[in-house]
Design a protein around this motif. Structure first.
Motif, PDB file in Angstrom:
ATOM      1  N   ARG A 226       0.877  -1.381   0.395  1.00 34.51           N
ATOM      2  CA  ARG A 226      -0.176   0.126   0.243  1.00 34.51           C
ATOM      3  C   ARG A 226       0.708   1.297   0.063  1.00 34.51           C
ATOM      4  O   ARG A 226       0.635   2.377   0.075  1.00 34.51           O
ATOM      5  CB  ARG A 226      -0.503  -0.113   1.651  1.00 34.51           C
ATOM      6  N   HIS A 227       1.640   1.385  -0.352  1.00 27.16           N
ATOM      7  CA  HIS A 227       3.122   2.094   0.479  1.00 27.16           C
ATOM      8  C   HIS A 227       3.261   3.587  -0.961  1.00 27.16           C
ATOM      9  O   HIS A 227       3.722   2.631  -1.945  1.00 27.16           O
ATOM     10  CB  HIS A 227       4.815   1.811   0.990  1.00 27.16           C
ATOM     11  N   ALA A 228       3.366   4.170  -0.890  1.00 24.06           N
ATOM     12  CA  ALA A 228       2.822   5.878  -1.885  1.00 24.06           C
ATOM     13  C   ALA A 228       4.042   5.176  -2.904  1.00 24.06           C
ATOM     14  O   ALA A 228       4.461   5.260  -4.029  1.00 24.06           O
ATOM     15  CB  ALA A 228       2.068   6.776  -1.790  1.00 24.06           C
ATOM     16  N   LYS A 229       5.303   5.402  -2.098  1.00 27.13           N
ATOM     17  CA  LYS A 229       6.591   4.992  -2.741  1.00 27.13           C
ATOM     18  C   LYS A 229       7.202   4.188  -2.968  1.00 27.13           C
ATOM     19  O   LYS A 229       7.992   3.921  -5.282  1.00 27.13           O
ATOM     20  CB  LYS A 229       8.313   5.390  -1.378  1.00 27.13           C
ATOM     21  N   TRP A 230       6.612   2.730  -2.745  1.00 25.75           N
ATOM     22  CA  TRP A 230       6.951   1.423  -2.880  1.00 25.75           C
ATOM     23  C   TRP A 230       6.494   1.020  -3.263  1.00 25.75           C
ATOM     24  O   TRP A 230       7.180  -0.152  -4.675  1.00 25.75           O
ATOM     25  CB  TRP A 230       7.743   0.590  -1.759  1.00 25.75           C
ATOM     26  N   SER A 231       5.669   0.605  -4.092  1.00 26.61           N
ATOM     27  CA  SER A 231       4.171  -0.163  -4.398  1.00 26.61           C
ATOM     28  C   SER A 231       4.099   0.331  -5.545  1.00 26.61           C
ATOM     29  O   SER A 231       3.557  -1.008  -6.478  1.00 26.61           O
ATOM     30  CB  SER A 231       2.956   0.036  -3.696  1.00 26.61           C
ATOM     31  N   ARG A 233       6.694   0.249  -7.724  1.00 31.74           N
ATOM     32  CA  ARG A 233       7.790  -0.327  -8.228  1.00 31.74           C
ATOM     33  C   ARG A 233       7.378  -1.675  -9.265  1.00 31.74           C
ATOM     34  O   ARG A 233       7.178  -2.088  -8.104  1.00 31.74           O
ATOM     35  CB  ARG A 233       9.516   0.014  -7.427  1.00 31.74           C
ATOM     36  N   ARG A 234       8.247  -2.167 -10.109  1.00 31.36           N
ATOM     37  CA  ARG A 234       7.963  -3.436 -10.781  1.00 31.36           C
ATOM     38  C   ARG A 234       8.337  -4.257 -10.094  1.00 31.36           C
ATOM     39  O   ARG A 234       8.053  -5.335  -9.897  1.00 31.36           O
ATOM     40  CB  ARG A 234       8.047  -3.026 -12.497  1.00 31.36           C
ATOM     41  N   GLU A 235       9.833  -4.477  -9.524  1.00 26.44           N
ATOM     42  CA  GLU A 235      10.381  -4.988  -8.675  1.00 26.44           C
ATOM     43  C   GLU A 235      10.492  -5.646  -7.826  1.00 26.44           C
ATOM     44  O   GLU A 235       9.844  -6.352  -6.989  1.00 26.44           O
ATOM     45  CB  GLU A 235      11.815  -4.506  -8.781  1.00 26.44           C
ATOM     46  N   VAL A 236       9.708  -3.960  -6.703  1.00 21.25           N
ATOM     47  CA  VAL A 236       8.896  -4.338  -5.579  1.00 21.25           C
ATOM     48  C   VAL A 236       7.489  -5.324  -6.043  1.00 21.25           C
ATOM     49  O   VAL A 236       7.355  -6.646  -4.898  1.00 21.25           O
ATOM     50  CB  VAL A 236       8.584  -2.898  -4.854  1.00 21.25           C
ATOM     51  N   ARG A 237       6.757  -5.133  -6.789  1.00 24.58           N
ATOM     52  CA  ARG A 237       5.475  -5.749  -6.998  1.00 24.58           C
ATOM     53  C   ARG A 237       5.860  -6.744  -6.774  1.00 24.58           C
ATOM     54  O   ARG A 237       4.945  -7.971  -7.061  1.00 24.58           O
ATOM     55  CB  ARG A 237       4.577  -4.716  -8.289  1.00 24.58           C
ATOM     56  N   ALA A 238       6.187  -7.833  -8.405  1.00 27.25           N
ATOM     57  CA  ALA A 238       7.090  -8.809  -8.725  1.00 27.25           C
ATOM     58  C   ALA A 238       7.874  -9.342  -7.116  1.00 27.25           C
ATOM     59  O   ALA A 238       7.543 -10.915  -7.116  1.00 27.25           O
ATOM     60  CB  ALA A 238       8.489  -8.033  -9.380  1.00 27.25           C
ATOM     61  N   ALA A 239       8.274  -8.811  -6.102  1.00 29.35           N
ATOM     62  CA  ALA A 239       8.863 -10.041  -4.804  1.00 29.35           C
ATOM     63  C   ALA A 239       8.060  -9.703  -4.221  1.00 29.35           C
ATOM     64  O   ALA A 239       7.574 -11.502  -3.355  1.00 29.35           O
ATOM     65  CB  ALA A 239       9.399  -8.461  -4.343  1.00 29.35           C
ATOM     66  N   LEU A 240       6.609  -8.790  -4.528  1.00 34.41           N
ATOM     67  CA  LEU A 240       5.304  -8.435  -3.213  1.00 34.41           C
ATOM     68  C   LEU A 240       4.718  -9.916  -3.793  1.00 34.41           C
ATOM     69  O   LEU A 240       3.863 -10.821  -2.993  1.00 34.41           O
ATOM     70  CB  LEU A 240       4.606  -8.083  -3.429  1.00 34.41           C
ATOM     71  N   LEU A 241       4.521 -10.862  -4.596  1.00 37.02           N
ATOM     72  CA  LEU A 241       3.610 -11.752  -5.932  1.00 37.02           C
ATOM     73  C   LEU A 241       4.423 -13.189  -5.253  1.00 37.02           C
ATOM     74  O   LEU A 241       4.050 -13.574  -5.528  1.00 37.02           O
ATOM     75  CB  LEU A 241       3.752 -11.566  -7.401  1.00 37.02           C
ATOM     76  N   ARG A 242       6.145 -12.579  -5.121  1.00 34.32           N
ATOM     77  CA  ARG A 242       6.780 -14.126  -4.493  1.00 34.32           C
ATOM     78  C   ARG A 242       6.081 -14.239  -2.800  1.00 34.32           C
ATOM     79  O   ARG A 242       6.485 -15.913  -2.641  1.00 34.32           O
ATOM     80  CB  ARG A 242       7.820 -14.212  -4.713  1.00 34.32           C
ATOM     81  N   THR A 243       5.507 -13.700  -1.653  1.00 40.62           N
ATOM     82  CA  THR A 243       5.195 -13.743  -0.624  1.00 40.62           C
ATOM     83  C   THR A 243       4.067 -14.853  -0.323  1.00 40.62           C
ATOM     84  O   THR A 243       3.397 -14.854  -1.634  1.00 40.62           O
ATOM     85  CB  THR A 243       4.778 -12.027   0.325  1.00 40.62           C
ATOM     86  N   ALA A 244       3.746 -14.852   0.643  1.00 40.52           N
ATOM     87  CA  ALA A 244       2.706 -15.762   0.905  1.00 40.52           C
ATOM     88  C   ALA A 244       1.687 -15.126   1.451  1.00 40.52           C
ATOM     89  O   ALA A 244       0.344 -15.353   1.811  1.00 40.52           O
ATOM     90  CB  ALA A 244       3.357 -16.836   2.393  1.00 40.52           C
ATOM     91  N   HIS A 245       1.720 -13.587   1.218  1.00 41.06           N
ATOM     92  CA  HIS A 245       0.613 -12.745   2.424  1.00 41.06           C
ATOM     93  C   HIS A 245       0.423 -11.859   1.389  1.00 41.06           C
ATOM     94  O   HIS A 245      -0.639 -10.750   1.517  1.00 41.06           O
ATOM     95  CB  HIS A 245       1.209 -12.173   3.287  1.00 41.06           C
ATOM     96  N   LEU A 246       0.327 -12.296   0.030  1.00 40.05           N
ATOM     97  CA  LEU A 246      -0.241 -10.164  -0.815  1.00 40.05           C
ATOM     98  C   LEU A 246      -2.075 -11.363  -1.078  1.00 40.05           C
ATOM     99  O   LEU A 246      -2.071 -12.546  -1.064  1.00 40.05           O
ATOM    100  CB  LEU A 246       0.125 -10.256  -1.744  1.00 40.05           C
ATOM    101  N   SER A 247      -2.811 -10.051  -0.362  1.00 41.90           N
ATOM    102  CA  SER A 247      -3.900 -10.404  -1.129  1.00 41.90           C
ATOM    103  C   SER A 247      -4.471 -10.313  -2.409  1.00 41.90           C
ATOM    104  O   SER A 247      -2.924 -10.227  -3.453  1.00 41.90           O
ATOM    105  CB  SER A 247      -5.062  -9.329  -0.908  1.00 41.90           C
TER     106      SER A 247
END
Length: 286
Positions: A226-231, A233-247
């Motif tokens: 949800r972060h305005a600075k980090w969310s 970013r494409r590389e950050v989004r790809a990393a979040l998609l690798r986690t277990a907790h993304l909605s």
């Protein structure tokens, strides 16, 4: 507060001032005699330590001067000098208070390997520092310390006095107290985490490394997503998609900007629930 401690107001945002230039070429024998003098004053020691051209043997000799090292300012300046041998600066830093460690790690004069060692000392103490100190570190420490605070969980448990509680209600009272303590700890940690995400020294690489750790909490993943600075970013989004907790909603949103081949690679190593991964692929190939 004791003379050896530093208040938050004393902490510099950054130390960018260049060390003063030497007035003359140092004479090593004279400097060795001066730094070995048991009557060496704090002012003279600090004046010497402003010289960027002090040789390592002089700094090592100063580290043996017990009288001079009674001064907190001298210890910090000695540990921060670019020519202080690592076997002197790192053990010396281990004796520092929390904010003194932070000051050394942020000094532009300190060699990179010493900064890493000092950061590691600071990170190893995170479980013992107060909430106020954690908030200050989250806001102003190095990126490595801020990243550690994204993953660090405060475990100080409060205690209740059971002396006046009847036997039949002790267990219930402890359960209630434990729930309250847990809720308070979560609230404190969430605040620390949110401030750490705003740390100007925190980098994209550190954020990605943090969310991909097995220790990364659902709260951290949701905060970054949800972060305005980090969310964005494409590389950050790809990393979040690798986690277990993304909605599912966030996963669908983030996956739309990722090329199909890369999305398949990301989901192949993702810890997301199978239902969410299947839904993402169905959306892509519908």
């Amino acid at each position: 507060m004791s003379d050896n401690e530093m208040s938050e107001d004393e902490i510099p945002e950054d130390e960018t001032a260049a060390p003063s230039a030497p007035s003359a070429t140092p004479n090593a024998p004279d400097l060795l005699r001066t730094t070995a003098d048991p009557a060496l004053t704090e002012d003279l020691a600090l004046a010497l330590l402003k010289r960027a051209d002090l040789p390592p043997e002089v700094l090592e000799q100063l580290a043996k001067n017990a009288h001079a090292l009674k001064s907190r300012k001298v210890r910090i300046a000695l540990s921060s000098h670019p020519h202080t041998p690592r076997h002197v600066s790192v053990p010396l830093a281990r004796q520092f208070y929390t904010f003194d460690l932070m000051k050394v790690a942020l000094s532009p004069r300190v060699p990179a390997d010493v900064k890493v060692a000092v950061d590691n000392v600071l990170i190893s103490r995170l479980q013992t520092v107060s909430t106020g100190e954690r908030l200050t570190l989250a806001r102003r420490a190095s990126g490595r310390v801020a990243a550690a605070l994204l993953l660090d969980v405060e475990t100080r448990d409060g205690k209740i006095s059971a002396g006046k509680i009847k036997d039949g209600t002790i267990k219930e009272g402890k359960i209630v107290a434990a729930k309250i303590n847990h809720a308070e700890a979560v609230a404190r940690q969430t605040r620390v985490m949110q401030i750490a995400l705003e740390n100007p020294r925190l980098t994209e690489a550190l954020v990605i490394s943090s969310v991909l750790r097995l220790a990364a909490s659902a709260a951290l993943v949701h905060a970054v997503a949800r972060h305005a600075k980090w969310s964005p970013r494409r590389e950050v989004r790809a990393a979040l998609l690798r986690t277990a907790h993304l909605s599912l909603a966030r996963a669908l949103d983030f996956s739309r900007e990722i090329p199909t081949k890369l999305l398949q690679e990301v989901l192949a190593s993702s810890r997301l629930p199978a239902k969410i991964k299947d839904q993402l692929l169905r959306e892509r190939f519908a």
